[in-house]
Design an enzyme around this catalytic site. Sequence first.
Site, PDB file in Angstrom:
ATOM      1  N   SER A 157       0.832  -1.138   0.152  1.00 11.37           N
ATOM      2  CA  SER A 157      -0.054   0.032  -0.059  1.00 11.37           C
ATOM      3  C   SER A 157       0.893   1.209  -0.146  1.00 11.37           C
ATOM      4  O   SER A 157       1.527   1.656  -0.852  1.00 11.37           O
ATOM      5  CB  SER A 157      -1.117   0.049   1.206  1.00 11.37           C
ATOM      6  OG  SER A 157      -1.994   1.011   0.888  1.00 11.37           O
ATOM      7  N   ASP A 252     -10.140  -3.696  -4.770  1.00 11.37           N
ATOM      8  CA  ASP A 252      -9.124  -2.939  -3.840  1.00 11.37           C
ATOM      9  C   ASP A 252      -9.666  -1.366  -4.710  1.00 11.37           C
ATOM     10  O   ASP A 252      -9.360  -1.447  -5.994  1.00 11.37           O
ATOM     11  CB  ASP A 252      -7.965  -3.342  -3.869  1.00 11.37           C
ATOM     12  CG  ASP A 252      -6.731  -2.452  -3.268  1.00 11.37           C
ATOM     13  OD1 ASP A 252      -7.307  -1.091  -2.778  1.00 11.37           O
ATOM     14  OD2 ASP A 252      -5.650  -2.565  -3.233  1.00 11.37           O
ATOM     15  N   HIS A 282      -8.294  -5.081  -0.376  1.00 10.09           N
ATOM     16  CA  HIS A 282      -7.071  -4.231  -0.065  1.00 10.09           C
ATOM     17  C   HIS A 282      -6.802  -4.764   1.491  1.00 10.09           C
ATOM     18  O   HIS A 282      -7.583  -4.974   2.359  1.00 10.09           O
ATOM     19  CB  HIS A 282      -7.351  -2.729  -0.044  1.00 10.09           C
ATOM     20  CG  HIS A 282      -6.202  -1.814   0.278  1.00 10.09           C
ATOM     21  ND1 HIS A 282      -5.285  -1.599  -0.547  1.00 10.09           N
ATOM     22  CD2 HIS A 282      -5.549  -1.439   1.355  1.00 10.09           C
ATOM     23  CE1 HIS A 282      -4.087  -0.759  -0.103  1.00 10.09           C
ATOM     24  NE2 HIS A 282      -4.496  -0.735   1.344  1.00 10.09           N
TER      25      HIS A 282
END
Length: 310
Positions: A157, A252, A282
Amino acid sequence: MPLDHDAEILLEMVRAANRPAFETVGAAAARQLFMDGRKALAPDPMPIAETRDLAIAGPGGPIPARLYRSAKTGTLPVLVFFHGGGWVVGNIESHDTVCRHIANRADCTVVSVDYRMGPEHKFPAAVDDCFAAAAWVPNNAAELGIDPGRLAVGGDSAGGNLAAVVSLLARDRGGPGIACQVLIYPATDAAMRHESIARFAEGYVLTRSTMLWFYEQYLRTPDDGADWRVSPLLAADLKGLPSAFVLTAGYDPLCDEGDAYAARLAAAGVKVTHRRFPGQVHGFVTNGRVIRTAETALDETAAALKAAWR
């Protein structure tokens, strides 16, 4: 592709917990909420041969870090790892299980970096710390027992964003030499213009409003979003970058910008392994207590690193 069954269970758990959104409670409380989630969702930590806390010389003072070393003997390759959490939440502890898993499966050393975060330390503090760490590790190879010629950077991320940016900076500054970049559902475009942002804006762990809040905490002004050190998808040239393992998740909000970055890398002649997990959300890689596919994803990450280091 339907939502993975384990991901459905995770989303049910999130709904049942009914925790407040990060953007409604402020950074300090958000950090505690994030760590509470790690206790519930992260798997039990794998045993590992060695862990050691480090202090890396950084532009804003010492940067805390932790070394994880597998049981394999000899001088090992090394992954410098940057944790996710929107440049606001997360730390070494939140990603302890991920680093242990990769070190063991890739027969390597992992150095996890506790870089400075917003809102206390705005962009480019995190970038500066992560680049400093990536340079410090090979410069201290003898002390760390690692091979400076087999260096990788990676993260999930926001950490994937930082790994991509560090790879670009290393190319432009003539080092350190990076063999591989591991980008796990990376944020690559602060403009948040891709379709998946709208498609999965609510109800899939990471929300659009939380992403907006993360950027507000991280950036000095909205104009920083156009800087390629925030949005590597905007970098003018991706040629000459290290090989990349890019992992994205189909449910996501960040999946389209991660896919787009993988495609741009490949178009620039970079060797890319792009692994999309179409039924996942995610953050799934860190949620192995609930999502069994997390182990598969981390094993594939480790295999990609081993291949890059051959």
